[in-house]
Design a protein around this motif. Structure first.
Motif, PDB file in Angstrom:
ATOM      1  N   ALA A 152       0.845  -1.200   0.000  1.00 50.72           N
ATOM      2  CA  ALA A 152       0.000   0.000   0.000  1.00 50.72           C
ATOM      3  C   ALA A 152       0.876   1.244   0.000  1.00 50.72           C
ATOM      4  O   ALA A 152       2.036   1.205   0.422  1.00 50.72           O
ATOM      5  N   GLN A 153       0.310   2.343  -0.458  1.00 46.21           N
ATOM      6  CA  GLN A 153       1.036   3.614  -0.442  1.00 46.21           C
ATOM      7  C   GLN A 153       1.166   4.091   0.994  1.00 46.21           C
ATOM      8  O   GLN A 153       0.213   4.035   1.771  1.00 46.21           O
ATOM      9  N   THR A 154       2.362   4.557   1.359  1.00 48.80           N
ATOM     10  CA  THR A 154       2.583   4.959   2.747  1.00 48.80           C
ATOM     11  C   THR A 154       1.875   6.280   3.062  1.00 48.80           C
ATOM     12  O   THR A 154       1.719   7.147   2.202  1.00 48.80           O
ATOM     13  N   VAL A 155       1.415   6.398   4.307  1.00 51.41           N
ATOM     14  CA  VAL A 155       0.777   7.615   4.820  1.00 51.41           C
ATOM     15  C   VAL A 155       1.698   8.203   5.868  1.00 51.41           C
ATOM     16  O   VAL A 155       2.197   7.487   6.743  1.00 51.41           O
ATOM     17  N   ARG A 156       1.944   9.521   5.791  1.00 51.52           N
ATOM     18  CA  ARG A 156       2.835  10.179   6.744  1.00 51.52           C
ATOM     19  C   ARG A 156       2.021  10.814   7.866  1.00 51.52           C
ATOM     20  O   ARG A 156       1.143  11.645   7.616  1.00 51.52           O
ATOM     21  N   LEU A 157       2.316  10.393   9.105  1.00 53.00           N
ATOM     22  CA  LEU A 157       1.637  10.950  10.278  1.00 53.00           C
ATOM     23  C   LEU A 157       2.662  11.268  11.350  1.00 53.00           C
ATOM     24  O   LEU A 157       3.685  10.589  11.452  1.00 53.00           O
ATOM     25  N   GLY A 158       2.390  12.283  12.151  1.00 55.02           N
ATOM     26  CA  GLY A 158       3.267  12.594  13.274  1.00 55.02           C
ATOM     27  C   GLY A 158       3.038  11.611  14.407  1.00 55.02           C
ATOM     28  O   GLY A 158       1.932  11.116  14.608  1.00 55.02           O
ATOM     29  N   GLY A 159       4.079  11.317  15.154  1.00 54.85           N
ATOM     30  CA  GLY A 159       3.954  10.415  16.296  1.00 54.85           C
ATOM     31  C   GLY A 159       4.534   9.054  16.022  1.00 54.85           C
ATOM     32  O   GLY A 159       4.861   8.711  14.889  1.00 54.85           O
ATOM     33  N   ILE A 186       1.914   3.071   7.476  1.00 51.39           N
ATOM     34  CA  ILE A 186       2.078   4.375   8.100  1.00 51.39           C
ATOM     35  C   ILE A 186       3.555   4.632   8.365  1.00 51.39           C
ATOM     36  O   ILE A 186       4.218   3.839   9.027  1.00 51.39           O
ATOM     37  N   ASN A 187       4.062   5.735   7.822  1.00 49.62           N
ATOM     38  CA  ASN A 187       5.490   6.086   7.968  1.00 49.62           C
ATOM     39  C   ASN A 187       6.376   4.914   7.567  1.00 49.62           C
ATOM     40  O   ASN A 187       7.351   4.579   8.243  1.00 49.62           O
ATOM     41  N   ASP A 188       5.993   4.257   6.460  1.00 49.23           N
ATOM     42  CA  ASP A 188       6.746   3.126   5.889  1.00 49.23           C
ATOM     43  C   ASP A 188       6.714   1.871   6.745  1.00 49.23           C
ATOM     44  O   ASP A 188       7.518   0.969   6.557  1.00 49.23           O
ATOM     45  N   ARG A 189       5.773   1.781   7.683  1.00 53.70           N
ATOM     46  CA  ARG A 189       5.649   0.587   8.524  1.00 53.70           C
ATOM     47  C   ARG A 189       4.274  -0.041   8.307  1.00 53.70           C
ATOM     48  O   ARG A 189       3.247   0.607   8.558  1.00 53.70           O
ATOM     49  N   PRO A 190       4.229  -1.293   7.847  1.00 46.76           N
ATOM     50  CA  PRO A 190       2.936  -1.955   7.675  1.00 46.76           C
ATOM     51  C   PRO A 190       2.284  -2.200   9.038  1.00 46.76           C
ATOM     52  O   PRO A 190       2.946  -2.659   9.974  1.00 46.76           O
ATOM     53  N   VAL A 191       1.000  -1.889   9.141  1.00 45.29           N
ATOM     54  CA  VAL A 191       0.275  -2.106  10.390  1.00 45.29           C
ATOM     55  C   VAL A 191      -1.066  -2.762  10.096  1.00 45.29           C
ATOM     56  O   VAL A 191      -1.626  -2.610   8.999  1.00 45.29           O
ATOM     57  N   LEU A 192      -1.572  -3.492  11.085  1.00 45.34           N
ATOM     58  CA  LEU A 192      -2.919  -4.038  11.013  1.00 45.34           C
ATOM     59  C   LEU A 192      -3.807  -3.207  11.927  1.00 45.34           C
ATOM     60  O   LEU A 192      -3.392  -2.837  13.035  1.00 45.34           O
ATOM     61  N   VAL A 193      -5.023  -2.920  11.460  1.00 47.09           N
ATOM     62  CA  VAL A 193      -5.917  -2.006  12.163  1.00 47.09           C
ATOM     63  C   VAL A 193      -7.288  -2.658  12.348  1.00 47.09           C
ATOM     64  O   VAL A 193      -7.786  -3.338  11.451  1.00 47.09           O
ATOM     65  N   ASP A 194      -7.874  -2.451  13.520  1.00 50.00           N
ATOM     66  CA  ASP A 194      -9.246  -2.861  13.761  1.00 50.00           C
ATOM     67  C   ASP A 194     -10.151  -1.817  13.094  1.00 50.00           C
ATOM     68  O   ASP A 194     -10.146  -0.648  13.495  1.00 50.00           O
ATOM     69  N   PRO A 195     -10.917  -2.202  12.062  1.00 52.11           N
ATOM     70  CA  PRO A 195     -11.714  -1.196  11.340  1.00 52.11           C
ATOM     71  C   PRO A 195     -12.806  -0.567  12.194  1.00 52.11           C
ATOM     72  O   PRO A 195     -13.272   0.533  11.903  1.00 52.11           O
ATOM     73  N   GLY A 196     -13.228  -1.252  13.253  1.00 58.80           N
ATOM     74  CA  GLY A 196     -14.279  -0.714  14.105  1.00 58.80           C
ATOM     75  C   GLY A 196     -13.793   0.414  14.998  1.00 58.80           C
ATOM     76  O   GLY A 196     -14.462   1.437  15.149  1.00 58.80           O
ATOM     77  N   THR A 197     -12.614   0.251  15.587  1.00 62.91           N
ATOM     78  CA  THR A 197     -12.079   1.256  16.507  1.00 62.91           C
ATOM     79  C   THR A 197     -11.016   2.138  15.863  1.00 62.91           C
ATOM     80  O   THR A 197     -10.627   3.152  16.434  1.00 62.91           O
ATOM     81  N   ARG A 198     -10.511   1.714  14.691  1.00 64.22           N
ATOM     82  CA  ARG A 198      -9.418   2.392  13.978  1.00 64.22           C
ATOM     83  C   ARG A 198      -8.127   2.379  14.791  1.00 64.22           C
ATOM     84  O   ARG A 198      -7.243   3.210  14.580  1.00 64.22           O
ATOM     85  N   ARG A 199      -8.002   1.447  15.697  1.00 62.47           N
ATOM     86  CA  ARG A 199      -6.770   1.338  16.489  1.00 62.47           C
ATOM     87  C   ARG A 199      -5.835   0.293  15.884  1.00 62.47           C
ATOM     88  O   ARG A 199      -6.284  -0.736  15.364  1.00 62.47           O
ATOM     89  N   ILE A 200      -4.544   0.581  15.964  1.00 68.96           N
ATOM     90  CA  ILE A 200      -3.522  -0.351  15.476  1.00 68.96           C
ATOM     91  C   ILE A 200      -3.457  -1.546  16.415  1.00 68.96           C
ATOM     92  O   ILE A 200      -3.343  -1.378  17.640  1.00 68.96           O
ATOM     93  N   VAL A 201      -3.546  -2.755  15.853  1.00 68.64           N
ATOM     94  CA  VAL A 201      -3.491  -3.967  16.670  1.00 68.64           C
ATOM     95  C   VAL A 201      -2.201  -4.747  16.461  1.00 68.64           C
ATOM     96  O   VAL A 201      -1.877  -5.646  17.241  1.00 68.64           O
ATOM     97  N   TYR A 202      -1.455  -4.388  15.400  1.00 67.28           N
ATOM     98  CA  TYR A 202      -0.182  -5.085  15.153  1.00 67.28           C
ATOM     99  C   TYR A 202       0.690  -4.219  14.259  1.00 67.28           C
ATOM    100  O   TYR A 202       0.206  -3.575  13.320  1.00 67.28           O
ATOM    101  N   VAL A 203       1.988  -4.178  14.577  1.00 65.59           N
ATOM    102  CA  VAL A 203       2.959  -3.415  13.787  1.00 65.59           C
ATOM    103  C   VAL A 203       4.036  -4.376  13.300  1.00 65.59           C
ATOM    104  O   VAL A 203       4.677  -5.063  14.087  1.00 65.59           O
ATOM    105  N   TYR A 204       4.230  -4.431  11.995  1.00 62.22           N
ATOM    106  CA  TYR A 204       5.286  -5.267  11.408  1.00 62.22           C
ATOM    107  C   TYR A 204       6.621  -4.533  11.493  1.00 62.22           C
ATOM    108  O   TYR A 204       6.722  -3.362  11.140  1.00 62.22           O
TER     109      TYR A 204
END
Length: 205
Positions: A152-159, A186-204
């Protein structure tokens, strides 16, 4: 001799009293977070502070969310959004109550040439949301394979990109076939997200 000893003892008491007057500011990591060598995501991580770790807070940079801490034997910089302290009988996020808590202002001068990854989030960029509790997951290997073959195309976010952080509403997720969680980079790091809460549940890594 006795007089000299009494003077020394008085000096020791004075030093001890002045030490008590400068009580350490103790904060707690609200989730796993990277401790970095400098105040920014472009600096290398010196280690990981796990959720619940106690950190001695030196202070934060004025106009910035980055704070210097001593935590788990490491000295470095972390995001104030991911630290909490006790204030007025409640646990509060440091970034939201810096003035009330009286967090000291510290400065940072780079002693080495650090080349930021291109591009890094700018100070005004949208931030990853507050960290909350999530259940830890272990994704199957088929998910990693899908991510590697469907970048996926990376998204740049602060934090810092950490488990439990909330992803802003304008970030779109990629559906993974036959899997309940979604995928984003996000910031070149693949992450898995819970679509209901939009919270990151796993970071590769």
């Amino acid at each position: 001799m006795t007089l000299k000893r009494n003077i020394l003892l008085a000096g020791a008491v004075l030093l001890a009293s002045s030490g008590l007057a400068q009580a350490e500011m103790v904060a707690t990591a609200v989730n796993d977070l990277n401790v970095r060598a400098g105040p920014g995501p472009q600096y290398p991580a010196v280690g990981l502070a796990t959720r619940g770790s106690t950190a001695v807070l030196d202070g934060c940079i004025e106009g910035s969310r980055w704070c210097r801490v001593d935590v788990n034997g490491m000295r470095g910089w972390v995001y104030a959004d991911y630290l909490q302290m006790e204030y007025a009988g409640n646990q509060v996020i440091v970034e939201q109550h810096r003035a009330e808590i009286g967090v000291p202002v510290v400065t940072y001068e780079s002693t080495a040439s650090v080349v930021p990854a291109d591009p890094q989030p700018a100070p005004g960029d949208e931030l990853i949301g507050p960290v909350g509790a999530v259940d830890a997951i272990t994704p199957p290997e088929t998910v990693r394979t899908y991510i590697e073959t469907n970048p996926a195309q990376t998204v740049r976010l602060g934090g810092d990109v950490v488990v439990g952080a909330e992803v802003p509403g304008d970030v779109t997720f990629q559906t993974i076939p036959d899997y309940e969680y979604r995928y984003a980079r996000i910031n070149d790091r693949p992450v898995l997200v819970d679509p209901g809460t939009r919270r990151i549940v796993y970071v590769y890594e």
